[in-house]
Scaffold this motif. Sequence first.
Motif, PDB file in Angstrom:
ATOM      1  N   TYR A  30      43.608  40.447  38.163  1.00  0.00           N
ATOM      2  CA  TYR A  30      44.957  40.353  37.624  1.00  0.00           C
ATOM      3  C   TYR A  30      45.305  38.951  37.108  1.00  0.00           C
ATOM      4  O   TYR A  30      46.126  38.823  36.191  1.00  0.00           O
ATOM      5  N   TRP A  36      48.707  35.584  35.781  1.00  0.00           N
ATOM      6  CA  TRP A  36      49.323  35.351  37.077  1.00  0.00           C
ATOM      7  C   TRP A  36      48.659  34.200  37.803  1.00  0.00           C
ATOM      8  O   TRP A  36      47.434  34.040  37.764  1.00  0.00           O
ATOM      9  N   GLY A 238      42.854  49.941  37.765  1.00  0.00           N
ATOM     10  CA  GLY A 238      42.330  48.652  38.171  1.00  0.00           C
ATOM     11  C   GLY A 238      41.072  48.779  38.999  1.00  0.00           C
ATOM     12  O   GLY A 238      40.517  49.863  39.162  1.00  0.00           O
TER      13      GLY A 238
END
Length: 253
Positions: A30, A36, A238
Amino acid sequence: MTTHSERWPAGTPAWADITVPSLDQACAFYGPLLGWEFEVGGPETGGYTVATVGGRRVVGLGESATDQPSDPQWCLYLATDDANATTTRVAAAGGRVVVSATPLPGMGTMAIAADPTGAVFGLWQSGRHTGWDVTGEPGTVAWTEVMSTDQPQALAFYQHVLELDVMDAGGDGFVYAVLRRGDLSVAGVGQTEANSAWTLYLEVADVDATIEAATGLGATVAAGAADSPYGRVARLRGPFGETFAIITPAWHP
């Protein structure tokens, strides 16, 4: 871009998190995908990690305490001013309380529930932690929706429990409504033949480029890129099988 440091109004999406077998693997996926950065909590929080954009909170990630197989999925938390009262309303409206209202000292109070069609969601009563504090830019939560095997039942449940208004947004063969608090669109409730579940839409600058990056990082495509009146969207799985959507919005509210 909107920075929001106060608690979110009752009934509106406020936070999301996921518990995964490997935090390192989750961050490696991610982080580069969505820009992030991560603030890792101390032992007192079990290493609960907060993803940030520009130093502002977006979502949380935790690591499973055991090696037992699991089915990680993102959990959306809806704001409440009184978690105990809201869980009582959940049960009275035909839902199920999975985790009763639990104070997290200094942070707030959380609960986990399921609606009558089986979709799991959280409740968050803010303390010092008021939820995500940035929206309207890449890497942030842009929209949330629950797709249900019984849309009318789910819609009536959320409208009653959260004391929200409803706006029909369906079309030919497409059953969908928007929950609203005043002029604010809160979340969508649609019909599906699959399992009832909530979905996070994460904003990205370019859906197609993000799909390419995601598959390079180990994701698979659940639904390819498509244009909608609200922007270009796609759905991904994911590294742990968790599903989420990405969107490049046509505009910001």
